[in-house]
Motif scaffolding. Structure first.
Motif, PDB file in Angstrom:
ATOM      1  N   UNK A 206       0.853  -1.186   0.000  1.00 24.63           N
ATOM      2  CA  UNK A 206       0.000   0.000   0.000  1.00 24.63           C
ATOM      3  C   UNK A 206       0.885   1.230   0.000  1.00 24.63           C
ATOM      4  N   UNK A 207       0.457   2.260  -0.719  1.00 23.43           N
ATOM      5  CA  UNK A 207       1.282   3.446  -0.921  1.00 23.43           C
ATOM      6  C   UNK A 207       1.537   4.210   0.381  1.00 23.43           C
ATOM      7  N   UNK A 208       0.610   4.086   1.349  1.00 23.17           N
ATOM      8  CA  UNK A 208       0.763   4.830   2.598  1.00 23.17           C
ATOM      9  C   UNK A 208       1.396   4.003   3.715  1.00 23.17           C
ATOM     10  N   UNK A 209       1.893   2.786   3.373  1.00 23.33           N
ATOM     11  CA  UNK A 209       2.528   1.944   4.384  1.00 23.33           C
ATOM     12  C   UNK A 209       3.899   2.484   4.776  1.00 23.33           C
ATOM     13  N   UNK A 210       4.323   2.170   5.977  1.00 23.75           N
ATOM     14  CA  UNK A 210       5.676   2.477   6.416  1.00 23.75           C
ATOM     15  C   UNK A 210       6.676   1.718   5.528  1.00 23.75           C
ATOM     16  N   UNK A 211       7.788   2.370   5.204  1.00 24.88           N
ATOM     17  CA  UNK A 211       8.770   1.776   4.289  1.00 24.88           C
ATOM     18  C   UNK A 211       9.299   0.435   4.782  1.00 24.88           C
ATOM     19  N   UNK A 212       9.332   0.242   6.109  1.00 23.78           N
ATOM     20  CA  UNK A 212       9.884  -0.993   6.670  1.00 23.78           C
ATOM     21  C   UNK A 212       8.804  -2.013   7.038  1.00 23.78           C
ATOM     22  N   UNK A 213       7.550  -1.687   6.721  1.00 23.83           N
ATOM     23  CA  UNK A 213       6.455  -2.610   7.058  1.00 23.83           C
ATOM     24  C   UNK A 213       6.471  -3.809   6.117  1.00 23.83           C
ATOM     25  N   UNK A 214       6.465  -5.008   6.696  1.00 22.69           N
ATOM     26  CA  UNK A 214       6.525  -6.227   5.897  1.00 22.69           C
ATOM     27  C   UNK A 214       5.147  -6.628   5.393  1.00 22.69           C
ATOM     28  N   UNK A 215       5.129  -7.181   4.158  1.00 22.96           N
ATOM     29  CA  UNK A 215       3.887  -7.747   3.636  1.00 22.96           C
ATOM     30  C   UNK A 215       3.650  -9.095   4.308  1.00 22.96           C
ATOM     31  N   UNK A 216       2.378  -9.451   4.485  1.00 22.09           N
ATOM     32  CA  UNK A 216       2.039 -10.702   5.165  1.00 22.09           C
ATOM     33  C   UNK A 216       1.527 -11.701   4.128  1.00 22.09           C
ATOM     34  N   UNK A 217       2.331 -12.703   3.781  1.00 23.38           N
ATOM     35  CA  UNK A 217       1.873 -13.699   2.800  1.00 23.38           C
ATOM     36  C   UNK A 217       0.856 -14.656   3.415  1.00 23.38           C
ATOM     37  N   UNK A 218       0.091 -15.320   2.554  1.00 24.07           N
ATOM     38  CA  UNK A 218      -0.836 -16.351   3.028  1.00 24.07           C
ATOM     39  C   UNK A 218      -0.029 -17.628   3.250  1.00 24.07           C
ATOM     40  N   UNK A 219      -0.077 -18.150   4.446  1.00 24.90           N
ATOM     41  CA  UNK A 219       0.687 -19.357   4.796  1.00 24.90           C
ATOM     42  C   UNK A 219       0.178 -20.574   4.018  1.00 24.90           C
ATOM     43  N   UNK A 220       1.086 -21.538   3.798  1.00 20.26           N
ATOM     44  CA  UNK A 220       0.692 -22.804   3.190  1.00 20.26           C
ATOM     45  C   UNK A 220       0.667 -22.785   1.675  1.00 20.26           C
ATOM     46  N   UNK A 221       0.190 -23.873   1.088  1.00 17.83           N
ATOM     47  CA  UNK A 221       0.153 -24.047  -0.367  1.00 17.83           C
ATOM     48  C   UNK A 221      -1.281 -24.273  -0.849  1.00 17.83           C
ATOM     49  N   UNK A 222      -1.552 -23.942  -2.121  1.00 24.63           N
ATOM     50  CA  UNK A 222      -2.881 -24.245  -2.678  1.00 24.63           C
ATOM     51  C   UNK A 222      -3.194 -25.730  -2.575  1.00 24.63           C
ATOM     52  N   UNK A 223      -4.484 -26.048  -2.524  1.00 22.12           N
ATOM     53  CA  UNK A 223      -4.897 -27.436  -2.303  1.00 22.12           C
ATOM     54  C   UNK A 223      -4.722 -28.281  -3.563  1.00 22.12           C
ATOM     55  N   UNK A 224      -4.666 -29.585  -3.377  1.00 22.07           N
ATOM     56  CA  UNK A 224      -4.614 -30.560  -4.461  1.00 22.07           C
ATOM     57  C   UNK A 224      -6.030 -30.738  -5.003  1.00 22.07           C
ATOM     58  N   UNK A 225      -6.264 -30.321  -6.242  1.00 21.95           N
ATOM     59  CA  UNK A 225      -7.617 -30.383  -6.805  1.00 21.95           C
ATOM     60  C   UNK A 225      -8.007 -31.781  -7.290  1.00 21.95           C
ATOM     61  N   UNK A 226      -7.065 -32.725  -7.239  1.00 24.79           N
ATOM     62  CA  UNK A 226      -7.443 -34.124  -7.496  1.00 24.79           C
ATOM     63  C   UNK A 226      -8.099 -34.697  -6.239  1.00 24.79           C
ATOM     64  N   UNK A 227      -7.568 -34.301  -5.078  1.00 23.73           N
ATOM     65  CA  UNK A 227      -8.144 -34.727  -3.800  1.00 23.73           C
ATOM     66  C   UNK A 227      -8.402 -33.502  -2.913  1.00 23.73           C
ATOM     67  N   UNK A 228      -9.400 -32.681  -3.258  1.00 23.12           N
ATOM     68  CA  UNK A 228      -9.653 -31.480  -2.452  1.00 23.12           C
ATOM     69  C   UNK A 228     -10.144 -31.843  -1.050  1.00 23.12           C
ATOM     70  N   UNK A 229      -9.978 -30.933  -0.088  1.00 23.02           N
ATOM     71  CA  UNK A 229     -10.432 -31.213   1.280  1.00 23.02           C
ATOM     72  C   UNK A 229     -11.917 -31.527   1.344  1.00 23.02           C
ATOM     73  N   UNK A 230     -12.292 -32.273   2.365  1.00 22.83           N
ATOM     74  CA  UNK A 230     -13.684 -32.682   2.554  1.00 22.83           C
ATOM     75  C   UNK A 230     -14.588 -31.483   2.834  1.00 22.83           C
ATOM     76  N   UNK A 231     -14.106 -30.545   3.639  1.00 24.46           N
ATOM     77  CA  UNK A 231     -14.911 -29.391   4.025  1.00 24.46           C
ATOM     78  C   UNK A 231     -14.558 -28.156   3.231  1.00 24.46           C
ATOM     79  N   UNK A 232     -14.218 -27.081   3.931  1.00 23.87           N
ATOM     80  CA  UNK A 232     -13.835 -25.822   3.281  1.00 23.87           C
ATOM     81  C   UNK A 232     -12.460 -25.979   2.649  1.00 23.87           C
ATOM     82  N   UNK A 233     -12.329 -25.563   1.382  1.00 22.79           N
ATOM     83  CA  UNK A 233     -11.058 -25.716   0.664  1.00 22.79           C
ATOM     84  C   UNK A 233      -9.932 -24.926   1.318  1.00 22.79           C
TER      85      UNK A 233
END
Length: 336
Positions: free
Chosen positions: A267-294
């Motif tokens: 974001x343009x108004x963020x502090x220069x040293x503020x770290x971006x927060x990535x989404x943890x983990x990896x995308x799901x396997x679409x051959x065997x997707x999870x039983x509940x929420x993906x």
């Protein structure tokens, strides 16, 4: 407030669309029962990580899903025509004239053995009644429209004589050649620098207003979405997990995945040293997707019910829907 949208307002209605790829490893469930509608003159953004099903869903609209992919369920209603059952001859009339598409990779979308002008001319010859000179003038007009310099010279050149950005602009010109009612733009600004990106977005916005063209804009760039779109669908693992207006998604997101996408962009108004927060983990396997929420295996708010059951679609208002058990939990807590 009563919903006044009628069937006549809706250009495209997708209901329960399912697309799978039948590979040696198993069935890849690329698109899993997605539904949305698009009004005349409306622009909808589709966002999500690579592999979430964004492009495959758009290929289904055009009837160009590559082998071994198949539409296995649902319907696609375009101007009261059921696209999934249209004969190939009717689909050929639809593609280019009624529905245009800007493909993600211009390097592989243009034929290297024909001039760029002749490839656009082919579409005009098929779908319009313009004579040879009329088609030539239209191609020059399109090149000027998308910012290709020296258009009379360029239409006689081959794709290898164009830079990556120029090829992308040529693809945009080709998609717009017949003034389609629906334009599907699959990462149309990826190969362009920021100045040309802004020009292309302005061009699409002008055309949207001028010819009442509807747009489906597929991208990873949420900033681009905010510039051109009226509403957004967020896709994850073949599902639409949240959809709403631009304001809903940017200022009132409800799904943890949508929150994660917004946190991971600078974001343009963020502090220069503020770290971006990535989404943890990896995308799901679409051959065997999870039983509940993906998204459950990557969600910091995951509950037991998320792992076992697919979340229902929770309606916040007539324009904002979310598939998440957190909303159900919050509603139950309010009632208690």
């Amino acid at each position: 407030m009563e919903n006044t949208i009628t069937k006549k307002d809706v250009l495209l209605k997708v209901d329960g669309l399912e697309v799978s790829f039948f590979t040696h490893a198993g069935e890849v469930k690329a698109v899993r029962k997605i539904s949305y509608d698009l009004k005349y003159g409306e622009a909808m953004g589709i966002v999500g990580e690579s592999g979430s099903g964004k492009s495959v869903a758009s290929y289904a609209l055009m009837g160009i899903i590559p082998d071994p992919g198949k539409i296995i369920g649902g319907s696609i209603d375009f101007q009261d025509k059921e696209v999934t059952t249209l004969p190939e001859a009717e689909m050929l009339k639809l593609r280019g004239k009624e529905v245009g598409m800007i493909f993600q990779d211009p390097m592989t979308s243009l034929n290297p053995i024909f001039t760029v002008g002749s490839q656009i001319d082919e579409s005009l010859k098929k779908h319009t009644e313009l004579d040879k000179e009329g088609r030539r003038k239209r191609i020059i007009e399109l090149f000027e429209l998308v910012g290709i310099n020296q258009p009379e010279k360029r239409l006689k050149q081959y794709p290898y004589e164009f830079s990556g950005g120029m090829r992308q602009r040529a693809m945009i010109a080709m998609a717009l050649a017949c003034n389609p009612k629906l334009l599907i733009a699959d990462e149309p600004t990826t190969a362009l620098d920021v100045t040309i990106q802004a020009q292309i977005i302005e061009l699409l916005k002008e055309l949207k207003e001028k010819i009442n063209m509807s747009i489906i804009f597929i991208t990873h760039d949420l900033g681009v979405i905010s510039e051109i779109c009226d509403k957004v669908a967020v896709m994850y693992a073949g599902n639409i997990i949240e959809r709403g207006s631009i304001d809903d998604i940017f200022y009132n997101p409800k799904h943890p995945y949508t929150h994660g996408l917004l946190k991971s962009i600078p974001k343009i108004n963020n502090d220069a040293h503020e770290r971006l927060i990535p989404i943890e983990g990896n995308p799901v396997d679409l051959i065997n997707p999870p039983k509940g929420c993906s998204f459950a295996p990557r969600c910091e708010h995951c509950m037991k019910v998320c792992m076992e059951n697919v979340p229902p679609v929770y309606t916040i208002d007539e324009n904002h829907e979310v598939s998440c058990w957190l909303l159900v939990k919050e509603e139950l807590e309010k009632e208690e």
